[in-house]
Enzyme design. Structure first.
Site, PDB file in Angstrom:
ATOM      1  N   ARG A 246       0.994  -1.266  -0.158  1.00 27.02           N
ATOM      2  CA  ARG A 246       0.105  -0.107  -0.066  1.00 27.02           C
ATOM      3  C   ARG A 246       0.888   1.346   0.024  1.00 27.02           C
ATOM      4  O   ARG A 246       1.688   1.266   0.939  1.00 27.02           O
ATOM      5  CB  ARG A 246      -0.890  -0.066   1.238  1.00 27.02           C
ATOM      6  N   HIS A 250      -1.927   3.202   6.465  1.00 30.88           N
ATOM      7  CA  HIS A 250      -2.876   2.106   6.518  1.00 30.88           C
ATOM      8  C   HIS A 250      -4.316   2.620   6.775  1.00 30.88           C
ATOM      9  O   HIS A 250      -5.129   1.933   5.852  1.00 30.88           O
ATOM     10  CB  HIS A 250      -2.596   1.623   8.218  1.00 30.88           C
ATOM     11  N   TYR A 260       7.560   4.049  10.134  1.00 34.23           N
ATOM     12  CA  TYR A 260       7.995   2.482  10.270  1.00 34.23           C
ATOM     13  C   TYR A 260       8.165   1.975   8.875  1.00 34.23           C
ATOM     14  O   TYR A 260       8.639   0.969   8.616  1.00 34.23           O
ATOM     15  CB  TYR A 260       6.658   1.705  10.737  1.00 34.23           C
TER      16      TYR A 260
END
Length: 347
Positions: A246, A250, A260
């Site tokens: 993606r 999120h 991250y």
């Protein structure tokens, strides 16, 4: 990993090349381009405060739409919260998808003739639901399958194992798709499980598991088509792990992927962009052009604008709507509350 097209759009597995017409190939590209525009617009609308919950889908178009295109209208889709594109292309009116994002009850009022459920918010719960739907189809003698989607994080849930085990035991016509986009919110897939792949988890349920290049729309289509044929032949469910990425966060609810994910990792997966790969393939066959793509982009923007207007024009949800829609027959205490709120809303 099962693959048909490499990153340059070249066929590397001729035997697995699905039997799709030129029109089918162009339609797949149109849907992926349209969905990329939809995603960009939905992210923008969310930032403007005009949408509620939204989970970006850019980068996962091949996984989502390649699998949906292998279905028939009579098949059932039991989606997770990121899987809005599949149910839109299956027939859900676009304006209702926007209403779902806003939390409006009409967004979840699925047209009676449409075989989809409202997107599941509880991570992994749709796996158990799909086992039940698939078993129901089998018991009723229906010539159709039930397909569901979750992410790599969903594969760490108990529902994931329970649903697969149940469906496998009863040979229910189900397809379980795990879209491994590398991160369950911020946790890397490699830290969620000691298993080398998610696909191999199918062994514990006694069903086939296939790892698929989720950035390759033809590979996803072919793998889903094969899983569907198995299910209809009474051979039971299949687990498909589609390796994808993606490009966005999120969800739009405050997630920051730069905390991250590295820019090097982003760059690596940008080179595998499903739209770029398939575009190269179609251009090599003289089936796609910049002019055709621009037409799709313009059409998408126009239809999305109209759908947003229709969503805006839908009467606002009231508390009394919520009370009335929760029960077919209202219990006494809610009857009192309904009258109370109707009186407030009439002023």
């Amino acid at each position: 990993m099962f693959q048909v097209l490499n990153e340059e759009g070249e066929v590397v597995n001729k035997e697995a090349l699905p039997d799709l017409s030129d029109e089918d190939l162009k339609e797949l590209m149109k849907r992926m381009v349209y969905t990329r525009i939809f995603d960009q617009r939905a992210v923008s609308l969310n930032r403007q405060g005009r949408l509620g919950f939204y989970a970006p889908v850019a980068g996962q178009e091949a996984s989502m739409l390649g699998s949906q295109y292998a279905l028939e209208q009579k098949d059932w889709i039991i989606p997770g919260y990121r899987d809005v594109p599949q149910i839109v292309w299956h027939g859900l009116p676009l304006y209702q998808a926007f209403l779902f994002s806003r939390g409006h009850f009409h967004g979840g009022q699925i047209p009676e003739e449409l075989n989809v459920l409202s997107p599941q918010i509880i991570i992994g719960a749709q796996i158990v639901q799909t086992a039940g739907v698939a078993l129901g189809l089998k018991k009723k003698g229906k010539d159709s399958v039930a397909i569901t989607y979750t992410g790599d994080g969903g594969a760490s849930q108990g529902d994931f194992y329970e649903g697969m085990n149940f469906a496998g035991s009863f040979k229910a016509p189900a397809i379980f798709v795990v879209q491994n986009n590398q991160f369950a919110i911020s946790v890397p897939a490699g830290e969620q499980t000691a298993a080398k792949t998610i696909a191999q988890k199918a062994v514990a349920a006694g069903i086939p598991g296939v790892q698929v290049d989720g950035m390759d729309v033809l590979a996803v289509y072919a793998a889903t088509q094969e899983a569907r044929s198995r299910a209809l032949n009474g051979e039971g469910p299949t687990l498909l792990e589609t390796l994808c990425y993606r490009y966005g966060p999120h969800t739009m609810a405050g997630d920051d992927p730069t905390r991250y994910r590295t820019s090097d990792l982003d760059d690596e997966w940008e080179k595998r962009d499903p739209l770029v790969r398939f575009r190269k393939y179609l251009e090599s066959k003289d089936l796609w052009s910049e002019e055709q793509e621009n037409e799709v982009v313009d059409k998408a923007k126009e239809e999305i604008k109209a759908a947003i207007k229709e969503a805006d024009d839908t009467p606002k949800q009231k508390v009394s709507d919520l009370i009335e829609n929760m029960h077919e027959v209202l219990p006494p205490h809610l009857k009192d509350q309904l009258e109370e709120y109707r009186e407030k809303e009439s002023k």
